[in-house]
Design a protein around this motif. Structure first.
Motif, PDB file in Angstrom:
ATOM      1  N   ILE A  74       0.849  -1.201   0.000  1.00  0.00           N
ATOM      2  CA  ILE A  74       0.000   0.000   0.000  1.00  0.00           C
ATOM      3  C   ILE A  74       0.879   1.244   0.000  1.00  0.00           C
ATOM      4  O   ILE A  74       0.625   2.196  -0.738  1.00  0.00           O
ATOM      5  CB  ILE A  74      -0.959   0.003   1.213  1.00  0.00           C
ATOM      6  N   TRP A  75       1.927   1.244   0.793  1.00  0.00           N
ATOM      7  CA  TRP A  75       2.836   2.378   0.856  1.00  0.00           C
ATOM      8  C   TRP A  75       3.522   2.623  -0.492  1.00  0.00           C
ATOM      9  O   TRP A  75       3.612   3.764  -0.950  1.00  0.00           O
ATOM     10  CB  TRP A  75       3.865   2.136   1.957  1.00  0.00           C
ATOM     11  N   ILE A  76       3.994   1.541  -1.138  1.00  0.00           N
ATOM     12  CA  ILE A  76       4.639   1.664  -2.445  1.00  0.00           C
ATOM     13  C   ILE A  76       3.649   2.189  -3.478  1.00  0.00           C
ATOM     14  O   ILE A  76       3.988   3.054  -4.294  1.00  0.00           O
ATOM     15  CB  ILE A  76       5.246   0.317  -2.880  1.00  0.00           C
ATOM     16  N   THR A  77       2.409   1.700  -3.436  1.00  0.00           N
ATOM     17  CA  THR A  77       1.386   2.171  -4.370  1.00  0.00           C
ATOM     18  C   THR A  77       1.134   3.657  -4.177  1.00  0.00           C
ATOM     19  O   THR A  77       1.001   4.408  -5.150  1.00  0.00           O
ATOM     20  CB  THR A  77       0.075   1.385  -4.168  1.00  0.00           C
ATOM     21  N   ARG A  78       1.078   4.100  -2.938  1.00  0.00           N
ATOM     22  CA  ARG A  78       0.877   5.533  -2.666  1.00  0.00           C
ATOM     23  C   ARG A  78       2.062   6.360  -3.149  1.00  0.00           C
ATOM     24  O   ARG A  78       1.880   7.483  -3.627  1.00  0.00           O
ATOM     25  CB  ARG A  78       0.642   5.756  -1.176  1.00  0.00           C
ATOM     26  N   LEU A  79       3.275   5.834  -3.022  1.00  0.00           N
ATOM     27  CA  LEU A  79       4.444   6.548  -3.515  1.00  0.00           C
ATOM     28  C   LEU A  79       4.381   6.716  -5.030  1.00  0.00           C
ATOM     29  O   LEU A  79       4.691   7.780  -5.554  1.00  0.00           O
ATOM     30  CB  LEU A  79       5.721   5.804  -3.151  1.00  0.00           C
ATOM     31  N   ILE A  80       3.998   5.654  -5.714  1.00  0.00           N
ATOM     32  CA  ILE A  80       3.920   5.683  -7.176  1.00  0.00           C
ATOM     33  C   ILE A  80       2.837   6.649  -7.627  1.00  0.00           C
ATOM     34  O   ILE A  80       3.029   7.427  -8.563  1.00  0.00           O
ATOM     35  CB  ILE A  80       3.686   4.278  -7.737  1.00  0.00           C
ATOM     36  N   ARG A  81       1.707   6.635  -6.961  1.00  0.00           N
ATOM     37  CA  ARG A  81       0.593   7.522  -7.318  1.00  0.00           C
ATOM     38  C   ARG A  81       0.773   8.937  -6.799  1.00  0.00           C
ATOM     39  O   ARG A  81       0.017   9.827  -7.145  1.00  0.00           O
ATOM     40  CB  ARG A  81      -0.728   6.962  -6.788  1.00  0.00           C
ATOM     41  N   GLY A  82       1.754   9.136  -5.936  1.00  0.00           N
ATOM     42  CA  GLY A  82       2.030  10.474  -5.418  1.00  0.00           C
ATOM     43  C   GLY A  82       1.171  10.893  -4.252  1.00  0.00           C
ATOM     44  O   GLY A  82       0.986  12.066  -4.005  1.00  0.00           O
ATOM     45  N   ARG A  83       0.635   9.906  -3.493  1.00  0.00           N
ATOM     46  CA  ARG A  83      -0.216  10.234  -2.346  1.00  0.00           C
ATOM     47  C   ARG A  83       0.406   9.792  -1.040  1.00  0.00           C
ATOM     48  O   ARG A  83      -0.290   9.497  -0.091  1.00  0.00           O
ATOM     49  CB  ARG A  83      -1.596   9.577  -2.502  1.00  0.00           C
ATOM     50  N   ALA A  84       1.698   9.696  -0.965  1.00  0.00           N
ATOM     51  CA  ALA A  84       2.364   9.249   0.266  1.00  0.00           C
ATOM     52  C   ALA A  84       2.368  10.339   1.245  1.00  0.00           C
ATOM     53  O   ALA A  84       2.028  10.631   2.185  1.00  0.00           O
ATOM     54  CB  ALA A  84       3.810   8.843  -0.009  1.00  0.00           C
TER      55      ALA A  84
END
Length: 84
Positions: A74-84
């Motif tokens: 989930i954290w990696i997905t947020r980083l990729i999408r720019g929502r971290a």
């Protein structure tokens, strides 16, 4: 070393994904939870074996590994999408 089996992996994966969803304050459905829990457990198990040399066994151990792995995904997905 024997695993917990496919049926148990689906159950543990669903629970791990749900727990990770709550920890990471995310909003997903049941199938996404199952997928994240199973894939997260695979990723976390791979990393544990590569770094430590072993992994946690049994239902509880795989649940812990699955939650950690799903949170990581989930954290990696947020980083990729720019929502971290």
């Amino acid at each position: 070393m024997t695993g917990i089996g496919w049926f148990a992996a689906i159950i543990v994966g669903a629970i791990a994904g749900w727990i990770a969803e709550k920890i990471m304050n995310s909003s997903m459905g049941l199938l996404a939870n199952i997928g994240l829990g199973i894939v997260g457990a695979l990723v976390a198990n791979f990393l544990l074996v590569a770094i430590v040399g072993s992994t946690l066994g049994g239902w509880i151990g795989q649940l812990v590994v699955g939650v950690i792995g799903a949170c990581l995904l989930i954290w990696i997905t947020r980083l990729i999408r720019g929502r971290a």
